[in-house]
Design a protein around this motif. Structure first.
Motif, PDB file in Angstrom:
ATOM      1  N   UNK A 318      -4.963   5.537  -9.010  1.00 11.41           N
ATOM      2  CA  UNK A 318      -6.039   4.890  -8.252  1.00 11.41           C
ATOM      3  C   UNK A 318      -5.566   3.563  -7.665  1.00 11.41           C
ATOM      4  N   UNK A 319      -4.790   2.820  -8.434  1.00 12.26           N
ATOM      5  CA  UNK A 319      -4.248   1.543  -7.953  1.00 12.26           C
ATOM      6  C   UNK A 319      -3.291   1.783  -6.790  1.00 12.26           C
ATOM      7  N   UNK A 320      -2.411   2.773  -6.923  1.00  9.86           N
ATOM      8  CA  UNK A 320      -1.473   3.095  -5.841  1.00  9.86           C
ATOM      9  C   UNK A 320      -2.213   3.412  -4.550  1.00  9.86           C
ATOM     10  N   UNK A 321      -3.246   4.234  -4.661  1.00  7.61           N
ATOM     11  CA  UNK A 321      -4.022   4.630  -3.481  1.00  7.61           C
ATOM     12  C   UNK A 321      -4.714   3.428  -2.856  1.00  7.61           C
ATOM     13  N   UNK A 322      -5.253   2.551  -3.685  1.00  6.49           N
ATOM     14  CA  UNK A 322      -5.964   1.362  -3.214  1.00  6.49           C
ATOM     15  C   UNK A 322      -5.031   0.426  -2.448  1.00  6.49           C
ATOM     16  N   UNK A 323      -3.835   0.188  -3.002  1.00  5.52           N
ATOM     17  CA  UNK A 323      -2.854  -0.693  -2.353  1.00  5.52           C
ATOM     18  C   UNK A 323      -2.373  -0.082  -1.039  1.00  5.52           C
ATOM     19  N   UNK A 324      -2.168   1.224  -1.047  1.00  4.17           N
ATOM     20  CA  UNK A 324      -1.720   1.908   0.171  1.00  4.17           C
ATOM     21  C   UNK A 324      -2.765   1.797   1.278  1.00  4.17           C
ATOM     22  N   UNK A 325      -4.015   1.958   0.917  1.00  7.38           N
ATOM     23  CA  UNK A 325      -5.095   1.868   1.916  1.00  7.38           C
ATOM     24  C   UNK A 325      -5.221   0.453   2.485  1.00  7.38           C
ATOM     25  N   UNK A 326      -5.087  -0.552   1.638  1.00  7.38           N
ATOM     26  CA  UNK A 326      -5.303  -1.934   2.075  1.00  7.38           C
ATOM     27  C   UNK A 326      -4.103  -2.505   2.834  1.00  7.38           C
ATOM     28  N   UNK A 327      -2.895  -2.214   2.335  1.00 16.52           N
ATOM     29  CA  UNK A 327      -1.699  -2.858   2.887  1.00 16.52           C
ATOM     30  C   UNK A 327      -0.726  -1.902   3.575  1.00 16.52           C
ATOM     31  N   UNK A 328      -0.928  -0.595   3.398  1.00 15.51           N
ATOM     32  CA  UNK A 328       0.027   0.354   3.961  1.00 15.51           C
ATOM     33  C   UNK A 328       1.352   0.345   3.223  1.00 15.51           C
ATOM     34  N   UNK A 329       1.336  -0.084   1.959  1.00 18.61           N
ATOM     35  CA  UNK A 329       2.556  -0.157   1.148  1.00 18.61           C
ATOM     36  C   UNK A 329       2.416   0.777  -0.056  1.00 18.61           C
TER      37      UNK A 329
END
Length: 338
Positions: A318-329
């Motif tokens: 869930x954290x990985x998905x959240x960071x990817x959505x917000x920062x594209x990283x």
């Protein structure tokens, strides 16, 4: 060797996840390890090699044999006016080795103080902290090939170290069991105090004369203030690697997020602290029943007691998905998930 059936792995992993190994054995001698591997070739069953259990997340019972490496010993191989060559067995506690070197005045790994785990795990993922990586002082790695039981020696170059990477994590994954390492340490050390809060802590401690002992003390102080003690709260230290992104992407992100933190590295890349990305995505200090994200360091996922590995794995996703959505990283775990 005494192989035990149905053993709880709770005391053998720093997350404190209560799963069972179908079989469990402690390996105290190199010859016992070679015997064990030979028996495995004759009667193949799943085999998991375990060190300090500080870099693993169990999500289920292990249907096979867990072998805990308990090889011990630290010895001076040779020395000259400037350096010492030290051999350490894989089952030694890493921090104990660091303290041994600090007390002897051998410089090179003092910045790696208080990193949890065993010596054998150190080259596996090229441990690093506060501007130092083990690859900078490591001469050789001794490892037994699982399929043959033959002891082989890998040079620093042959280990192909990268950021939290080595051949033992990729092309030779599950093919070797590390039994020891040789380090080249300095009697006339150069001090690395430029990373993190080391200089600030040295000033606070009113250190007049710089020494490897002073640096080690400062690192221990910093780590203790940021990271929870696994004996009190289940965790495996930093759960995620710090991602590297192209400089151009970092500049674009800086326009949208002016306070983003980054450190230039080779090939026009920028290393971005995963903890900052996770914190900015709103996860720091969040608790979900028995598990959560630590309140002082967003890189650390914790088991408050009674948590399951599958829950922590889902939280990490869930954290990985959240960071990817917000920062594209895309951020990746540095923990071995089983």
């Amino acid at each position: 060797m005494h192989i035990q059936p149905e053993v709880s792995l709770k005391p053998h992993n720093t997350f404190g996840i209560d799963v069972k190994a179908q079989q469990f054995v402690e390996v105290h001698q190199l010859s016992d390890l070679q015997t064990l591997l030979k028996e495995q070739q004759q009667n193949p069953t799943p085999l998991l090699i375990l060190g300090g259990g500080s870099n693993v997340l169990f999500t289920r019972d292990f249907e096979g044999l867990v072998a805990k490496i308990k090889l011990k010993g630290i010895r001076l191989l040779r020395e000259d006016d400037s350096n010492v060559w030290l051999e350490a067995a894989a089952g030694e506690v890493w921090h104990d080795l660091v303290m041994h070197c600090v007390q002897k005045g051998y410089g090179g790994i003092e910045n790696l103080s208080l990193i949890p785990g065993t010596v054998g795990a150190a080259p596996m993922q090229n441990i690093g902290a506060y501007g130092v990586e083990i690859k900078q002082v490591l001469e050789t790695v001794q490892a037994v090939e699982r399929s043959t039981g033959v002891l082989k020696v890998f040079t620093n170059e042959e280990c192909k170290f990268g950021y939290r990477e080595s051949v033992f994590k990729n092309i030779y994954k599950d093919q070797f069991v590390i039994t020891g390492i040789t380090l080249k340490l300095s009697k006339k050390p150069t001090f690395n105090t430029s990373y993190g809060a080391i200089q600030e802590v040295l000033q606070t401690n009113q250190v007049k004369e710089l020494s490897i002992q002073a640096i080690s003390d400062a690192v221990c102080q910093i780590r203790s203030s940021k990271l929870p003690d696994p004996a009190k709260i289940g965790n495996a230290g930093s759960f995620f690697k710090n991602p590297t992104i192209p400089f151009t992407q970092f500049e674009q992100l800086k326009q949208a997020f002016p306070h983003i933190v980054g450190y230039p590295v080779a090939n026009s890349q920028v290393k971005v602290p995963a903890g900052w990305l996770i914190e900015q995505s709103g996860w720091k200090g969040k608790r979900f029943g028995h598990i959560g994200v630590h309140s002082r360091q967003a890189l650390v996922l914790v088991n408050y007691g009674g948590g399951e590995g599958s829950q922590i794995r889902q939280l990490s996703a869930d954290i990985q998905q959240s960071v990817l959505q917000k920062f594209g990283i895309a951020i990746q775990p540095e923990i071995n998930i089983i």
